[in-house]
Scaffold this motif. Structure first.
Motif, mmCIF file in Angstrom:
data_model
loop_
_atom_site.group_PDB
_atom_site.id
_atom_site.type_symbol
_atom_site.label_atom_id
_atom_site.label_comp_id
_atom_site.label_asym_id
_atom_site.label_seq_id
_atom_site.Cartn_x
_atom_site.Cartn_y
_atom_site.Cartn_z
ATOM 1 N N GLY A 9 -77.806 -30.120 -85.538
ATOM 2 C CA GLY A 9 -76.741 -29.691 -84.634
ATOM 3 C C GLY A 9 -75.358 -30.117 -85.084
ATOM 4 O O GLY A 9 -74.440 -30.252 -84.273
ATOM 5 N N ILE A 10 -75.202 -30.308 -86.409
ATOM 6 C CA ILE A 10 -73.930 -30.768 -86.957
ATOM 7 C C ILE A 10 -73.258 -29.629 -87.727
ATOM 8 O O ILE A 10 -73.855 -29.069 -88.660
ATOM 9 N N LYS A 11 -72.046 -29.314 -87.364
ATOM 10 C CA LYS A 11 -71.283 -28.328 -88.122
ATOM 11 C C LYS A 11 -70.569 -29.040 -89.264
ATOM 12 O O LYS A 11 -70.045 -30.138 -89.100
ATOM 13 N N HIS A 12 -70.553 -28.388 -90.420
ATOM 14 C CA HIS A 12 -70.040 -29.009 -91.642
ATOM 15 C C HIS A 12 -68.723 -28.340 -92.015
ATOM 16 O O HIS A 12 -68.690 -27.153 -92.320
ATOM 17 N N VAL A 13 -67.648 -29.131 -91.999
ATOM 18 C CA VAL A 13 -66.314 -28.604 -92.276
ATOM 19 C C VAL A 13 -65.720 -29.356 -93.465
ATOM 20 O O VAL A 13 -65.796 -30.587 -93.533
ATOM 21 N N ALA A 15 -63.243 -21.635 -92.619
ATOM 22 C CA ALA A 15 -64.047 -21.251 -93.781
ATOM 23 C C ALA A 15 -64.263 -22.429 -94.715
ATOM 24 O O ALA A 15 -63.428 -23.340 -94.799
ATOM 25 N N ASP A 16 -65.383 -22.411 -95.439
ATOM 26 C CA ASP A 16 -65.627 -23.437 -96.440
ATOM 27 C C ASP A 16 -65.087 -22.972 -97.797
ATOM 28 O O ASP A 16 -64.381 -21.958 -97.884
ATOM 29 N N CYS A 17 -65.427 -23.686 -98.863
ATOM 30 C CA CYS A 17 -64.870 -23.382 -100.177
ATOM 31 C C CYS A 17 -65.286 -22.007 -100.701
ATOM 32 O O CYS A 17 -64.575 -21.406 -101.504
ATOM 33 N N GLU A 18 -66.440 -21.539 -100.243
ATOM 34 C CA GLU A 18 -66.923 -20.240 -100.704
ATOM 35 C C GLU A 18 -66.588 -19.117 -99.722
ATOM 36 O O GLU A 18 -66.980 -17.966 -99.932
ATOM 37 N N LYS A 35 -67.951 -18.901 -92.950
ATOM 38 C CA LYS A 35 -67.237 -19.336 -91.747
ATOM 39 C C LYS A 35 -68.102 -20.152 -90.791
ATOM 40 O O LYS A 35 -69.301 -19.907 -90.656
ATOM 41 N N THR A 36 -67.457 -21.093 -90.139
ATOM 42 C CA THR A 36 -68.072 -21.885 -89.077
ATOM 43 C C THR A 36 -67.241 -21.683 -87.828
ATOM 44 O O THR A 36 -66.011 -21.803 -87.873
ATOM 45 N N TYR A 55 -69.064 -32.713 -88.935
ATOM 46 C CA TYR A 55 -68.841 -33.649 -90.033
ATOM 47 C C TYR A 55 -67.686 -33.117 -90.870
ATOM 48 O O TYR A 55 -67.734 -32.002 -91.396
ATOM 49 N N ILE A 56 -66.610 -33.913 -90.979
ATOM 50 C CA ILE A 56 -65.436 -33.530 -91.764
ATOM 51 C C ILE A 56 -65.603 -34.120 -93.160
ATOM 52 O O ILE A 56 -65.597 -35.331 -93.340
#
Length: 352
Positions: free
Chosen positions: A151-155, A45-48, A51-52, A125-126
């Motif tokens: 195509g980049i997942k943002h974590v 999950a991100d800050c909000e 989910k990814t 991308y971390i």
């Protein structure tokens, strides 16, 4: 806040910790699930809370800065890091990781340019700080739609990127260990993550046990002096900054732990009113022991000669801690070592 101060904060958050003890030598790049779907899918999950989901371990990872890179190197996922922003400075990586870190392509000396990030071919991308309010001017970050189109997942590393959203002060390293465990899940290196976290907890629990009969109100007061942020107006670390967790777990009381947020400019009159028992000389790594010592000397000399601070108890009694800025304000595997080092300095009879 003054641009110079936030420039310093941004650089500090971007750097990796300086050399110190570790939670065991890093293993070779051999993720448990590399090239397979074992242990997947996993969601983060991100800050909000959005989910990814990952159906397999990523093959090309880009990190926002050296601290995220270091965590991946500890996990044994370094061979899959395709680039980084804010690369590690000389002497900032542990010796066991330095050679591998130096091989990672630098996509940006500071924030990675948007076009270069989107064109990097990364599949994840971390991000250590992109969502932080105080980093809003750090660059033109891609939108969620642009990340998806590339195509980049943002974590996010939530211990830093989500600090502003945290409720209450941070008093332990649970956010940092959660990040390590989460990156282990994403990269298929959960067993290695569990080893690293276990090593960290062993150190912090030993400190906790040694100090268990010291009442909170009897623990020494502590001021983190961010020398490189400038001396005209001090920059305090507040309750939501990871440094507050490090200081608290080490058995001290951050004199500005009650301010909301992660960093806050204060006045020297505020520091004088707190009259801390101990002062940490927060100096960025200069790339070598001699240069670092020179910077520590300069920070101490400023406090000894500056009219507002020369009468402070910590200054008169030479109660200074020479522990690098990065080690304290950036969460990672070696945060537990910093807890132990501070605890040993201020409680030498209890923490050996």
């Amino acid at each position: 806040m003054r641009p110079r101060v936030w420039c310093g904060v941004l650089g500090l958050l971007a750097l990796s910790a300086t050399a110190c003890g570790s939670s065991g030598a890093p293993k070779a790049d051999s993720p448990e699930a590399s090239g397979s779907t074992a242990g997947f899918p996993v969601s983060v999950a991100d800050c909000e809370g959005a989910k990814t989901t990952f159906d397999s371990a990523p093959r090309r990872i880009v990190t926002s800065n050296a601290s995220a890179l270091e965590t991946l190197l500890w996990l044994g996922a370094g061979d899959r890091v395709a680039g980084t922003g804010f690369p590690p400075g000389k002497g900032t990586m542990p010796a066991a990781l330095a050679e591998r870190a130096a091989k990672v392509p630098v996509l940006g000396k500071t924030v990675i340019p948007k076009e270069k990030l989107l064109g990097s071919g990364a599949d994840v991308y971390i991000d250590s700080f992109s969502s932080m309010k105080n980093m809003s001017g750090a660059g033109d970050a891609p939108t969620p739609r642009e990340f998806a189109a590339a195509g980049i997942k943002h974590v996010f590393l939530r211990s830093s990127a989500c600090a502003a959203a945290q409720k209450g002060p941070r008093t332990d390293l649970s956010g940092v260990t959660a990040d390590i465990e989460e990156l282990g899940k994403i990269t298929g290196t959960s067993r290695r993550a569990a080893e690293l976290v276990a090593g960290m907890r062993k150190k912090t629990e030993a400190v906790r046990d040694a100090l268990k009969d010291v009442p909170p109100d009897k623990r020494p007061t502590y001021f983190y002096f961010d020398f490189d942020a400038g001396t005209k107006q001090p920059l305090a670390v507040c309750g939501k900054q990871v440094a507050n967790a490090v200081i608290t777990q080490a058995g001290a009381r951050n004199v500005f732990g009650d301010c909301d947020g992660d960093f806050k400019p204060v006045g020297w009159e505020d520091v004088v009113a707190k009259n801390p028992d101990w002062i940490q000389l927060g100096v960025r790594n200069r790339g070598g022991e001699a240069a670092n010592e020179k910077a520590f000397d300069e920070a101490a000399e400023f406090l000894r000669t500056f009219p507002a601070t020369k009468g402070l108890t910590a200054v008169k009694e030479n109660r200074f801690l020479r522990i690098g800025a990065e080690r304290t304000t950036i969460g990672g595997v070696r945060s537990a070592d910093t807890v132990r080092d501070i605890a040993h300095t201020i409680h030498p009879d209890r923490v050996k």
